[in-house]
Design an enzyme around this catalytic site. Structure first.
Site, PDB file in Angstrom:
ATOM      1  N   CYS A 154       0.487   8.320   2.423  1.00  0.00           N
ATOM      2  CA  CYS A 154      -0.393   7.171   2.169  1.00  0.00           C
ATOM      3  C   CYS A 154       0.314   5.851   2.429  1.00  0.00           C
ATOM      4  CB  CYS A 154      -0.929   7.222   0.736  1.00  0.00           C
ATOM      5  SG  CYS A 154       0.344   7.350  -0.522  1.00  0.00           S
ATOM      6  N   HIS A 189      -0.729   1.505  -4.436  1.00  0.00           N
ATOM      7  CA  HIS A 189       0.571   0.957  -4.066  1.00  0.00           C
ATOM      8  C   HIS A 189       0.345  -0.459  -3.524  1.00  0.00           C
ATOM      9  CE1 HIS A 189       2.095   5.058  -4.205  1.00  0.00           C
ATOM     10  NE2 HIS A 189       1.289   5.438  -3.252  1.00  0.00           N
TER      11      HIS A 189
END
Lengths: 338, 338, 338, 338
Positions: free
Chosen positions: B141, B220
């Site tokens: 990711c 994130h």
């Protein structure tokens, strides 16, 4: 003709009520209000929901940002039969006067005191109390949660006394106000307001509450204990709840051990916004010792009162006499029917 | 005839890939595997997705819980053209041997090393590298996030050097492993693996990374700085990204100030599971000082690689030659098209 | 005769400065101010630190609670040579006028702008700039942290360019304001103010910064990268820092992997309040790749500026000409000497 | 001659017991054990506390890291009269056999079952039960907390029934195991073990408990309600507790509103490690409604059992016959005397 509904305040509750009303065939959204040109105002524009400024003085800020406005709250009030007031707590009084002047009905949320409407509403416990009323208050998420599970238990087994310790979420997920990052904070004023608030709907219930706030954005968790009048087994309690709308079981044995996993389940079930409008009860967290019942329940603070708002509109607007028919219609349209 | 896909591992990534494949007209889900009779296994049953035990020895546990099984992974492998391996990191090697023996293609996720497949995949940067391949790896990711924004910038303006500081989420929302409740933890081994991982797809890129883990479950966040070869203005950078699929802008000025508000927007947009498969860039958080670009981006760790998995299947199965056509088809079907 | 010090604001910084001054032989606390009768005011009473009301109008509230007051800030100003202003940020201007009128010197904290004093202070970098000055500002905890490690590196190896990504704590442990419980929030205005703030002390340094806020109460963590003028090895960098006061090494290999474990170490070392006034550098998180240095450091936001306040008093009051002698004296008395 | 004490396990509890014993004049630390060469082992070396490897096979790892070892646990057992076993929960049985074989007494912690010793200890409730015993167990932090406040109330007013809802901290500050970052998790097995655990010390008490875990590292918070036999006023309850050692009042009115502010107070009071070995009761969070008492208390999970360990040594080693004299001596030496 559909009942024309306005929503004053297009935030956590307001946007969910709008979404729910859009699913009904006996009511429609006429418009919503906003105070600031936030991204939520932009979304209302995109979804073609007419947007009104809560006050005239806010209009300019919206227009500067290129957000299309349909007028002000005053304009909106001329076009609706009823307003769902989803403004922040303790602002209701001021608005109540406006609704009264405009001759429209109004539903307040649990952030307001009982006195603002004189009627505190729960779909199961007192649907008829709001029948045709001008004002009613849908009780708060926590109070709604307590009533949903206690009302049927009290009905079937009777209760001598109830005690609940509420572990409240510190803030909603995108909310920046007021919770300590790494602390638990008790509500020192005892008994907390939750017990009396349940009694605005179930005045006969002997209930005491304590509460603490925890640093999580995920659901309120209740530890409830009730002394029953009649003996009961755990399975009997579960069976009563199984037959009650808006109560959903989860099981720690299947891996649903915390509020986070409950919310994950809502996402996996593709619930809109990942909401759970039902009260969640752990079926392996229910126990009766002699005549005392113990159980845990989880309350999705952002959404559990939404179906109650729909039912409350029906009762106040005399759209449906039978509470259970209203409840089932609401639940079917919202995808939470049993 | 549709390409027949199996999914090994029905967790965070696996269930989303299944959901995405169900939206495609050129591929179909044949079955998914699970190791434990969790609620996710029950959901697969409810949604009529054939469920296979990852190993024979697990079957009994499922049957005891009344979960309907279609067989084991070995059985599943006889029925599919390609497997999406969404098992936990570092288990890929063992499974790779099984896929090879069964003569099926396999896509691994970013938790595995580049070497497992020899091809690391991103839809924009190297779609053709996976063309007809037996094995490929969709990068993680974070790596996918870095490539999505850096590839077009590098393409148009050139880059001398890139540095990114990654602030990683501590755990996924319902995940109980390993993050400290109230701490930030740096990845001490320097440079962190993220730079080299980007280079498995863009080997020419001069990139260094550092990273810390923060106690949040929400996305994130990357702080990225890039020395460009050509002068550029902030608006030019934004314009390039605006024309790139799978990049979405948000604005602090509109009230989207943190990862929590981004995720709230996904809920408000009624995105399935509240996911954002796009990389989110703050348009008011982009700045060019002389030839150095600074920007913040947010990565929804649970979902951003899903569209890449779909495109990767198309490339490996030779379903669509033009990367952009695959990307647009994927995005349109998943509701993230621009 | 000892220098007479008053502290305006007895909160996070103020109470620590008071504690530090009590350990010195060349200065003494004359009194501290408080605005509310909080438990901290009670503690001041217990410890026999004369307590003054920040304003006359606050006196009554204290007296009602039985807290002994020595007067108001105005009274305090007649008795001191210098005030350490530890009031909340952005209130300094108003107070500066009072100090000026009373003819006392004043030290402001990093929450104020450089312009309030014209001199921004760090013990190592520019001790002499504050020599005899009427006003100076001790730079913020983050700025102090960056200067402590960058100044010696720049001194020995030279720097072409520095970039730092700051991961800031959301709130102090007992502070209830403003951080999201589960989110990371970038500082969108770029470049963030931290770079220019370092330049108020080291104007020659080419430094850019980005920053995000994380939901933790434990320390700021910096990811720093610096292009050096001269080649250096990691050990050489470590050796320079080892010889610099107020920098302390920890090691992930010994189990100190996060900010929480650093703070645990402070407790185990029986540091007062569990503070670390040093800047903490992970010795196994330092790396030089060619001429570029990468390192992580942790800043105890509540306490790292305390020794700087003491040194700043010495410089402004002309108590000690040699910066290193002041630094060593401060460090020895505070138990952080090397 | 001083009683010679060994500590098996130099972690959260072990290091605090060591610190406490060092303050006593009738006992001394002979050595502590550790399994890994962590920073805590290094600290033991620095503080000249003889360090022993829990098993022979661990010695090499320590020596490789240059940590000085005095031998193994077996060696330590030859030199002591009594061992405080502060090993992780559920490892006690194995060690009990070793202590028995070595002919030394042993104190276990609350992570072990009552059966391991047959005697569960609290200084107030049953000091004499451990008199001369070979083995005893100091009950857990939560159980100690409940007994400290309930024992005197039960003593003076009598109790019919007690219910407590425990909001447990998810993990200790530097502990990386097992708590969800953003969730509350109930203990589904009902009634939870805390009630029966209190009954190992106060078998006559009718107590039921429920518990949830919250994502905080700061203290356990208890919501307690007790039906009293005799009428009482809030002030009378407070007065009883005021006269009981190891109970400390805080007040929300003075700004101590949450667990974080309690821990901040410990730091401000310069308590070693910022610990509160007392049970903290909010004096403005106590209420009696008819004969039912409600109160909140906060338990510092890392330290509240430390004084009990000291008293337990005295009882088992027959050092002091009068519980109150032992309690007062312990409290005075640890700086927590009233």
């Amino acid at each position: 003709m559909k009942v024309r509904v306005g929503i004053n305040g297009y935030g956590t509750i307001g946007k969910r009520v709008a979404f729910a009303i859009a699913k009904q065939d006996d009511m429609e959204i006429v418009g919503v209000t906003k105070t600031k040109p936030s991204y939520e105002a932009r979304l209302a524009n995109k979804e073609n929901i007419p947007l009104y400024a809560a006050k005239q003085e806010f209009v300019e800020a919206f227009e500067k940002e290129g957000i299309k406005m349909a007028g002000t709250l005053e304009d909106l009030l001329t076009k609706v039969d009823i307003v769902v007031d989803a403004t922040p707590g303790k602002m209701g009084k001021e608005y109540r006067a406006m609704y009264e002047k405009a001759g429209v009905k109004g539903i307040f949320q649990g952030g307001e005191e009982h006195g603002i409407a004189g009627i505190s509403f729960n779909s199961f416990a007192n649907y008829h109390e709001a029948w045709g009323a001008q004002f009613a208050r849908v009780v708060s998420c926590n109070t709604t949660g307590l009533i949903r599970t206690l009302f049927p238990v009290d009905n079937v087994f009777g209760t001598e006394r109830v005690f609940a310790a509420l572990v409240r979420r510190g803030a909603d997920p995108a909310d920046k106000k007021g919770a300590l990052l790494n602390a638990v904070e008790p509500t020192l004023k005892l008994p907390t307001h939750h017990g009396p608030d349940v009694q605005t709907v179930m005045p006969w219930l002997n209930i005491q509450t304590m509460s603490v706030t925890a640093p999580t954005t995920m659901m309120h968790i209740h530890c409830v204990t009730a002394d029953l009048k009649k003996k009961a087994k755990g399975e009997e309690i579960l069976s009563v709840w199984d037959n009650t709308p808006r109560i959903k079981f989860v099981s720690g044995k299947h891996g649903i051990k915390s509020s986070a996993q409950i919310m994950e389940l809502a996402r996996d079930l593709n619930r809109p916004r990942g909401d759970f409008m039902e009260i969640i009860v752990w079926e392996d967290g229910v126990k009766v010792v002699e005549k005392t019942l113990y159980y845990y329940q989880a309350i999705h603070q952002e959404s559990d009162v939404i179906p109650e708002n729909i039912d409350c509109i029906r009762s106040m607007m005399k759209l449906e006499k039978d509470p259970l028919r209203s409840i089932r219609k609401t639940d079917r349209t919202l995808g939470i029917g049993k």
